[in-house]
Design a protein around this motif. Structure first.
Motif, mmCIF file in Angstrom:
data_model
loop_
_atom_site.group_PDB
_atom_site.id
_atom_site.type_symbol
_atom_site.label_atom_id
_atom_site.label_comp_id
_atom_site.label_asym_id
_atom_site.label_seq_id
_atom_site.Cartn_x
_atom_site.Cartn_y
_atom_site.Cartn_z
ATOM 1 N N UNK A 1 -30.894 89.497 2.302
ATOM 2 C CA UNK A 1 -31.317 90.890 2.443
ATOM 3 C C UNK A 1 -32.763 90.973 2.925
ATOM 4 N N UNK A 2 -33.640 90.089 2.451
ATOM 5 C CA UNK A 2 -35.046 90.131 2.891
ATOM 6 C C UNK A 2 -35.170 89.738 4.356
ATOM 7 N N UNK A 3 -34.282 88.871 4.829
ATOM 8 C CA UNK A 3 -34.294 88.485 6.248
ATOM 9 C C UNK A 3 -33.918 89.646 7.159
ATOM 10 N N UNK A 4 -33.351 90.703 6.583
ATOM 11 C CA UNK A 4 -33.029 91.924 7.335
ATOM 12 C C UNK A 4 -34.218 92.879 7.353
ATOM 13 N N UNK A 5 -35.362 92.430 6.814
ATOM 14 C CA UNK A 5 -36.560 93.254 6.788
ATOM 15 C C UNK A 5 -36.693 94.110 5.545
ATOM 16 N N UNK A 6 -35.873 93.839 4.540
ATOM 17 C CA UNK A 6 -35.900 94.617 3.309
ATOM 18 C C UNK A 6 -36.791 93.941 2.276
ATOM 19 N N UNK A 7 -37.298 94.748 1.346
ATOM 20 C CA UNK A 7 -38.073 94.207 0.226
ATOM 21 C C UNK A 7 -37.135 94.026 -0.952
ATOM 22 N N UNK A 8 -37.230 92.869 -1.594
ATOM 23 C CA UNK A 8 -36.402 92.569 -2.757
ATOM 24 C C UNK A 8 -37.317 92.093 -3.881
ATOM 25 N N UNK A 9 -37.158 92.690 -5.055
ATOM 26 C CA UNK A 9 -37.875 92.257 -6.250
ATOM 27 C C UNK A 9 -36.814 91.766 -7.224
ATOM 28 N N UNK A 10 -36.778 90.436 -7.412
ATOM 29 C CA UNK A 10 -35.796 89.831 -8.310
ATOM 30 C C UNK A 10 -36.527 89.256 -9.511
ATOM 31 N N UNK A 11 -36.045 89.574 -10.693
ATOM 32 C CA UNK A 11 -36.621 89.038 -11.916
ATOM 33 C C UNK A 11 -35.654 88.025 -12.520
ATOM 34 N N UNK A 12 -36.206 86.947 -13.054
ATOM 35 C CA UNK A 12 -35.373 85.906 -13.653
ATOM 36 C C UNK A 12 -36.247 85.022 -14.533
ATOM 37 N N UNK A 13 -35.762 84.605 -15.675
ATOM 38 C CA UNK A 13 -36.598 83.789 -16.554
ATOM 39 C C UNK A 13 -36.831 82.383 -15.994
ATOM 40 N N UNK A 14 -38.075 81.941 -16.080
ATOM 41 C CA UNK A 14 -38.408 80.556 -15.775
ATOM 42 C C UNK A 14 -39.401 80.085 -16.824
ATOM 43 N N UNK A 15 -39.591 78.810 -16.890
ATOM 44 C CA UNK A 15 -40.508 78.263 -17.879
ATOM 45 C C UNK A 15 -41.946 78.626 -17.550
ATOM 46 N N UNK A 16 -42.717 78.879 -18.602
ATOM 47 C CA UNK A 16 -44.120 79.278 -18.464
ATOM 48 C C UNK A 16 -44.933 78.243 -17.685
ATOM 49 N N UNK A 17 -44.622 76.965 -17.867
ATOM 50 C CA UNK A 17 -45.401 75.931 -17.194
ATOM 51 C C UNK A 17 -45.271 76.019 -15.673
ATOM 52 N N UNK A 18 -44.150 76.502 -15.169
ATOM 53 C CA UNK A 18 -43.988 76.664 -13.719
ATOM 54 C C UNK A 18 -44.942 77.744 -13.220
ATOM 55 N N UNK A 19 -45.012 78.848 -13.953
ATOM 56 C CA UNK A 19 -45.934 79.922 -13.577
ATOM 57 C C UNK A 19 -47.385 79.452 -13.640
ATOM 58 N N UNK A 20 -47.698 78.597 -14.603
ATOM 59 C CA UNK A 20 -49.053 78.052 -14.701
ATOM 60 C C UNK A 20 -49.391 77.214 -13.463
ATOM 61 N N UNK A 21 -48.448 76.401 -13.015
ATOM 62 C CA UNK A 21 -48.680 75.572 -11.826
ATOM 63 C C UNK A 21 -48.792 76.418 -10.560
ATOM 64 N N UNK A 22 -47.996 77.454 -10.453
ATOM 65 C CA UNK A 22 -48.090 78.353 -9.298
ATOM 66 C C UNK A 22 -49.449 79.045 -9.289
ATOM 67 N N UNK A 23 -49.881 79.525 -10.449
ATOM 68 C CA UNK A 23 -51.185 80.181 -10.553
ATOM 69 C C UNK A 23 -52.317 79.221 -10.176
ATOM 70 N N UNK A 24 -52.135 77.937 -10.485
ATOM 71 C CA UNK A 24 -53.134 76.920 -10.151
ATOM 72 C C UNK A 24 -53.037 76.488 -8.686
ATOM 73 N N UNK A 25 -52.196 77.203 -7.908
ATOM 74 C CA UNK A 25 -52.017 76.970 -6.478
ATOM 75 C C UNK A 25 -51.383 75.609 -6.148
ATOM 76 N N UNK A 26 -50.458 75.187 -7.001
ATOM 77 C CA UNK A 26 -49.733 73.950 -6.735
ATOM 78 C C UNK A 26 -48.867 74.123 -5.491
ATOM 79 N N UNK A 27 -48.822 73.098 -4.684
ATOM 80 C CA UNK A 27 -47.889 73.076 -3.561
ATOM 81 C C UNK A 27 -46.563 72.587 -4.136
ATOM 82 N N UNK A 28 -45.486 73.281 -3.815
ATOM 83 C CA UNK A 28 -44.180 72.961 -4.383
ATOM 84 C C UNK A 28 -43.258 72.470 -3.277
#
Length: 148
Positions: A90-117
């Motif tokens: 749907x986003x490839x059609x130019x639409x905005x999508x906000x999807x929520x889903x649980x993930x572990x806190x440590x993943x968010x910490x690494x993303x915030x620390x600008x980890x390359x994934x």
């Protein structure tokens, strides 16, 4: 409904309380709605009988709070990957999508620390006992790189 569908924890409930359908808290939903201006909910409640969030066309700005596990869809078990694929399509059609889903806190910490994934795929780990290659976990392994 088939017995296979009825045996799904999302139909019979989860745990002692038997509750199985959880909505976004009103305060959070209000905040997200004002930020993004949703015109479509891919997982509405109550869900109309003829509604299918995985196959219906989504709106220009869609909110997705999918089941936090697998469901039966068109005779096959589908989980968060199916929702992510649909969100990407749907986003490839130019639409905005906000999807929520649980993930572990440590993943968010690494993303915030600008980890390359990077995706390493389904790694076939090697047994310490004899060096034999395992079957893989059936899940992809993420590699997080922090460049200090």
């Amino acid at each position: 409904m088939s017995s296979m569908v009825l045996d799904n924890k999302f139909h019979k409930g989860n745990g002692e309380d038997g509750k199985h359908y959880w909505l976004t808290p009103p305060d959070l939903m209000s905040d997200l709605s004002s930020r993004f201006g949703f015109d479509f909910d891919a997982c509405p409640y109550p869900k109309p009988d003829d509604f299918d969030g995985l196959t219906n066309e989504w709106g220009n700005t869609t909110y997705v709070n999918p089941p936090f596990g697998s469901i039966m869809h068109e005779g096959r078990k589908k989980g968060p990957t199916a929702w992510a694929r649909k969100a990407i399509t749907e986003s490839e059609k130019g639409k905005k999508v906000v999807m929520v889903y649980p993930i572990d806190k440590w993943i968010l910490m690494l993303i915030k620390a600008k980890a390359k994934i990077e995706n390493l795929g389904d790694v076939k780990w090697v047994a310490t006992e004899d060096g034999s290659e395992g079957k893989g976990t059936g899940r992809h392994i993420a590699m997080f790189v922090l460049n200090g």
